[in-house]
Design an enzyme around this catalytic site. Structure first.
Site, PDB file in Angstrom:
ATOM      1  N   SER A 198     -43.135  -1.196   4.165  1.00  0.00           N
ATOM      2  CA  SER A 198     -42.434  -2.571   4.254  1.00  0.00           C
ATOM      3  C   SER A 198     -41.183  -2.459   5.393  1.00  0.00           C
ATOM      4  O   SER A 198     -40.808  -3.581   5.493  1.00  0.00           O
ATOM      5  CB  SER A 198     -41.834  -2.677   2.914  1.00  0.00           C
ATOM      6  OG  SER A 198     -40.980  -1.484   2.526  1.00  0.00           O
ATOM      7  N   HIS A 226     -47.434  -5.003  -0.814  1.00  0.00           N
ATOM      8  CA  HIS A 226     -46.987  -5.938   0.161  1.00  0.00           C
ATOM      9  C   HIS A 226     -48.344  -6.535   0.840  1.00  0.00           C
ATOM     10  O   HIS A 226     -47.994  -6.914   2.257  1.00  0.00           O
ATOM     11  CB  HIS A 226     -46.196  -5.311   1.266  1.00  0.00           C
ATOM     12  CG  HIS A 226     -44.633  -5.102   0.599  1.00  0.00           C
ATOM     13  ND1 HIS A 226     -43.760  -6.123   0.869  1.00  0.00           N
ATOM     14  CD2 HIS A 226     -43.983  -4.322   0.350  1.00  0.00           C
ATOM     15  CE1 HIS A 226     -42.547  -5.739   0.647  1.00  0.00           C
ATOM     16  NE2 HIS A 226     -42.904  -4.456   0.267  1.00  0.00           N
ATOM     17  N   LYS A 257     -44.705 -10.086  -5.997  1.00  0.00           N
ATOM     18  CA  LYS A 257     -44.285 -10.499  -4.428  1.00  0.00           C
ATOM     19  C   LYS A 257     -45.083 -11.804  -4.251  1.00  0.00           C
ATOM     20  O   LYS A 257     -44.783 -12.735  -4.563  1.00  0.00           O
ATOM     21  CB  LYS A 257     -44.671  -9.476  -3.614  1.00  0.00           C
ATOM     22  CG  LYS A 257     -43.894  -8.361  -3.757  1.00  0.00           C
ATOM     23  CD  LYS A 257     -43.770  -7.238  -2.936  1.00  0.00           C
ATOM     24  CE  LYS A 257     -42.557  -6.204  -3.104  1.00  0.00           C
ATOM     25  NZ  LYS A 257     -42.614  -4.817  -3.433  1.00  0.00           N
TER      26      LYS A 257
END
Ligand SMILES: *Cc1c(COP(=O)(O)O)cnc(C)c1O
Length: 415
Positions: A198, A226, A257
């Site tokens: 990330s 992610h 997310k």
């Protein structure tokens, strides 16, 4: 009784303030979205994990409302006593279909999923081989299991020894670790990696990792928090992006997310592994799972993303537009394809202060971005991390580049 600890904590907190490491929460006075309200002012948000712009999507809000009406607010139980509804099974099935796996087990967060996944599978005579930059929750999950541990230098597939950039310590490449684990006669070997890292937005070389796993008889665990929902042609994740769908033994991911942004996570993968988790994983046995509203909304996310690649396609366009235009403007960005874009400040004098000043000026100009400095990133690798979203319009992205260029010129970074 608190006296001595109070004194100690006050002193340590004071030190954090002095070192500018104290964490201040920024207060948002609106729903999450491309446009948010901060201190009464509208700004464009370029630092959320809201990759697909779903956090406040009307269809998800409706689905969450409907499930509250149909299945209630909470379960007041862990899964195996009386905390499993039909909708939990529906979501698990849809996630498995989406990720291309055999089965899925839900957790109240991916942090819990990673805390759960290693301990039931690996013992003292097993090996876990982990990327040096893996997420804190993978590190904690590994700490909870008794397996022997090898840490390989970030992204280093070789059978050699390299320097870890963040600690300057010598670390081995993945293949070297696998060879050592074999020499030690470890029963099971598991490679653990983030799908996307990330801070830099770089993607794990899962094709090479799978090849090494096959060569040395290891399992592969990927945390795709992610990437789930948008990486790869149909958004399935980094395993699709790297062409190794069906070859990853364990995928963990978050619904917090891209996949809606509220909360919840899962372990997905081989049937027997998921079965074992339902019997042995401690956060599953001793903690409640995702509430009906979140389950309903996440089912909606799965349906939206299976029906069309429109959102991930738009995210990809926004990402490439931003990356290309920022590079053309003269900024030093870490190359790649992920919507995490790191704009690097290391080559300028006093780079930590410069990055913070830059982010502050951007906020004045209506763009919300964050500067990252040591110890979150290695010294001299100060950066502003931008995250693109499908919720951004083309104009939003152009506006951000325009403001970056303006502030970059004001601060003497670009011509
Ligand atoms: C965000 C993140 C998590 C934690 O996810 P939650 O569902 O919020 O607990 C775990 N792993 C990685 C790689 C992440 O980026």
């Amino acid at each position: 009784m608190f006296g001595k600890m109070k004194e100690y904590l006050s002193e340590e907190l004071g030190k954090l303030h002095e070192q500018k490491l104290y964490k201040h929460e920024r207060i948002i006075e609106s729903p999450q979205g491309a446009e948010i309200i901060v201190k009464g002012k509208k700004v464009l948000n370029f630092c959320a994990n809201n990759y697909l712009g779903l956090s406040s999507h009307a269809d998800l809000i409706k689905a969450a409302h409907e499930e509250i009406d149909d299945r209630g607010y909470g379960l007041s139980s862990v899964r195996f006593i009386c905390g499993t509804q039909d909708i939990h099974k529906v979501l698990e099935k849809k996630v498995s279909e989406f990720l291309g796996t055999e089965d899925t087990i839900l957790f109240s967060s991916c942090f819990d999923a990673n805390g759960a996944v290693f301990e039931p599978l690996l013992q003292e005579n097993d090996a876990i081989i982990t990327d040096a930059l893996n997420h804190a929750s993978i590190i904690d999950g590994i700490r909870l299991c008794k397996a022997q541990r090898w840490i390989y230098s970030h992204g280093n597939m070789s059978n050699e020894i390299g320097l870890d950039p963040s600690t300057d310590k010598e670390l081995k490449g993945l293949e070297k670790c696998l060879i050592e684990a074999n020499e030690k006669g470890c029963r099971f070997k598991m490679i653990a990696t983030d799908g996307c890292f990330s801070m830099d937005g770089d993607i794990a070389k899962l094709d090479e990792i799978v090849a090494l796993a096959e060569k040395y008889d290891a399992l592969v665990m990927v945390d795709d928090s992610h990437s789930s929902g948008f990486m790869g042609k149909t958004g399935r994740g980094t395993h699709e992006f790297r062409g190794v769908m069906g070859k990853i033994d364990i995928i963990t991911t978050t619904f917090g997310k891209a996949l809606g942004g509220a909360s919840g996570g899962c372990i997905s993968g081989r049937k027997e592994i998921i079965d074992w988790m339902r019997n042995k994983a401690r956060p599953y046995l001793f903690s409640n799972t995702v509430p009906p509203s979140t389950v309903g909304a996440t089912i909606k996310v799965m349906d939206l993303l299976t029906a069309s690649t429109e959102l991930r396609d738009k995210l990809e366009r926004n990402t490439m537009k931003f990356r290309n235009e920022m590079t053309a403007a003269g900024f030093d960005i870490i190359p790649g394809v992920h919507p995490i874009v790191a704009i690097m400040f290391g080559k300028y004098p006093d780079c930590s202060k410069l990055a913070v000043d830059f982010a502050n000026k951007m906020l004045e100009d209506g763009i919300y971005v964050i500067a990252f400095s040591f110890p979150v990133v290695p010294r001299g690798m100060d950066r502003i991390r931008v995250q693109l979203s499908a919720g951004h319009s083309t104009e939003n992205v152009s506006f951000a580049v325009e403001k970056f260029t303006k502030v970059g010129k004001e601060l003497g970074m670009i011509k």
